[in-house]
Design a protein around this motif. Structure first.
Motif, PDB file in Angstrom:
ATOM      1  N   GLN A  40       0.830  -1.208   0.000  1.00  0.00           N
ATOM      2  CA  GLN A  40       0.000   0.000   0.000  1.00  0.00           C
ATOM      3  C   GLN A  40       0.868   1.264   0.000  1.00  0.00           C
ATOM      4  O   GLN A  40       0.525   2.255  -0.656  1.00  0.00           O
ATOM      5  CB  GLN A  40      -0.919   0.007   1.221  1.00  0.00           C
ATOM      6  CG  GLN A  40      -1.980   1.067   1.189  1.00  0.00           C
ATOM      7  CD  GLN A  40      -2.917   0.945   2.378  1.00  0.00           C
ATOM      8  OE1 GLN A  40      -2.573   0.387   3.398  1.00  0.00           O
ATOM      9  NE2 GLN A  40      -4.110   1.479   2.230  1.00  0.00           N
ATOM     10  N   GLU A  41       1.999   1.197   0.702  1.00  0.00           N
ATOM     11  CA  GLU A  41       2.911   2.344   0.736  1.00  0.00           C
ATOM     12  C   GLU A  41       3.713   2.480  -0.547  1.00  0.00           C
ATOM     13  O   GLU A  41       4.359   3.493  -0.768  1.00  0.00           O
ATOM     14  CB  GLU A  41       3.874   2.198   1.917  1.00  0.00           C
ATOM     15  CG  GLU A  41       3.216   2.318   3.265  1.00  0.00           C
ATOM     16  CD  GLU A  41       4.147   1.947   4.409  1.00  0.00           C
ATOM     17  OE1 GLU A  41       5.268   1.437   4.136  1.00  0.00           O
ATOM     18  OE2 GLU A  41       3.754   2.149   5.566  1.00  0.00           O
ATOM     19  N   GLY A  42       3.696   1.434  -1.378  1.00  0.00           N
ATOM     20  CA  GLY A  42       4.453   1.460  -2.624  1.00  0.00           C
ATOM     21  C   GLY A  42       5.933   1.211  -2.407  1.00  0.00           C
ATOM     22  O   GLY A  42       6.769   1.639  -3.191  1.00  0.00           O
ATOM     23  N   SER A  43       6.266   0.518  -1.340  1.00  0.00           N
ATOM     24  CA  SER A  43       7.654   0.251  -0.992  1.00  0.00           C
ATOM     25  C   SER A  43       8.262  -0.807  -1.915  1.00  0.00           C
ATOM     26  O   SER A  43       7.614  -1.793  -2.269  1.00  0.00           O
ATOM     27  CB  SER A  43       7.734  -0.233   0.456  1.00  0.00           C
ATOM     28  OG  SER A  43       9.032  -0.635   0.778  1.00  0.00           O
ATOM     29  N   SER A  44       9.530  -0.588  -2.283  1.00  0.00           N
ATOM     30  CA  SER A  44      10.224  -1.586  -3.099  1.00  0.00           C
ATOM     31  C   SER A  44      10.610  -2.802  -2.265  1.00  0.00           C
ATOM     32  O   SER A  44      10.946  -3.858  -2.806  1.00  0.00           O
ATOM     33  CB  SER A  44      11.474  -0.976  -3.726  1.00  0.00           C
ATOM     34  OG  SER A  44      12.360  -0.555  -2.707  1.00  0.00           O
ATOM     35  N   HIS A  81      -1.589  -7.228  -6.794  1.00  0.00           N
ATOM     36  CA  HIS A  81      -1.332  -5.881  -6.251  1.00  0.00           C
ATOM     37  C   HIS A  81       0.134  -5.492  -6.371  1.00  0.00           C
ATOM     38  O   HIS A  81       0.487  -4.339  -6.146  1.00  0.00           O
ATOM     39  CB  HIS A  81      -1.748  -5.826  -4.779  1.00  0.00           C
ATOM     40  CG  HIS A  81      -3.213  -5.902  -4.581  1.00  0.00           C
ATOM     41  ND1 HIS A  81      -4.093  -4.969  -5.076  1.00  0.00           N
ATOM     42  CD2 HIS A  81      -3.993  -6.841  -3.961  1.00  0.00           C
ATOM     43  CE1 HIS A  81      -5.337  -5.319  -4.754  1.00  0.00           C
ATOM     44  NE2 HIS A  81      -5.293  -6.442  -4.092  1.00  0.00           N
ATOM     45  N   ALA A  84       1.616  -2.417  -8.582  1.00  0.00           N
ATOM     46  CA  ALA A  84       1.459  -1.087  -8.008  1.00  0.00           C
ATOM     47  C   ALA A  84       2.662  -0.727  -7.143  1.00  0.00           C
ATOM     48  O   ALA A  84       3.040   0.436  -7.049  1.00  0.00           O
ATOM     49  CB  ALA A  84       0.196  -1.036  -7.157  1.00  0.00           C
ATOM     50  N   ALA A  85       3.292  -1.719  -6.544  1.00  0.00           N
ATOM     51  CA  ALA A  85       4.438  -1.468  -5.682  1.00  0.00           C
ATOM     52  C   ALA A  85       5.727  -1.312  -6.488  1.00  0.00           C
ATOM     53  O   ALA A  85       6.687  -0.727  -6.012  1.00  0.00           O
ATOM     54  CB  ALA A  85       4.599  -2.603  -4.678  1.00  0.00           C
ATOM     55  N   GLN A  86       5.774  -1.836  -7.700  1.00  0.00           N
ATOM     56  CA  GLN A  86       7.021  -1.792  -8.463  1.00  0.00           C
ATOM     57  C   GLN A  86       7.214  -0.488  -9.118  1.00  0.00           C
ATOM     58  O   GLN A  86       6.987   0.320  -9.584  1.00  0.00           O
ATOM     59  CB  GLN A  86       7.043  -2.904  -9.513  1.00  0.00           C
ATOM     60  CG  GLN A  86       7.195  -4.256  -8.875  1.00  0.00           C
ATOM     61  CD  GLN A  86       7.137  -5.376  -9.903  1.00  0.00           C
ATOM     62  OE1 GLN A  86       6.734  -5.177 -11.035  1.00  0.00           O
ATOM     63  NE2 GLN A  86       7.511  -6.567  -9.486  1.00  0.00           N
TER      64      GLN A  86
END
Length: 86
Positions: A40-44, A81, A84-86
């Motif tokens: 959700q935070e978009g962390s790698s 999902h 979205a994080a990548q």
């Protein structure tokens, strides 16, 4: 109270198994919450932790904490999902 020695042993085994299952399922839920938060935070970091999460889900299904179909569903949803994080 158990009326037979074998029934007493079975009750004791049930208590131990219930504790083991609850601990395993709890650990799975905790790790799922952590990785969902990372996604959700978009962390790698989520991308690097995904294989370990898949492994935990598979082991949980193998040990009977969750059903195999539920494990597959969890993995598929995490994968959907992931872009979205990548």
């Amino acid at each position: 109270m158990a009326n037979h020695k074998s029934a007493a042993k079975k009750a004791k085994q049930d208590i131990a198994r219930r504790a083991r299952n609850r601990a395993g399922k709890s650990r799975l839920r905790t790790e799922l919450k952590k990785i969902r938060k990372l996604i959700q935070e978009g962390s790698s970091e989520a991308v690097t932790k995904l294989p370990a999460m898949y492994s935990l889900i598979d082991r949980s299904a193998k040990k009977g904490f969750i059903h195999q179909n539920a494990a597959d569903r969890l993995k598929a949803r995490l994968a959907s999902h992931m872009p979205a994080a990548q």
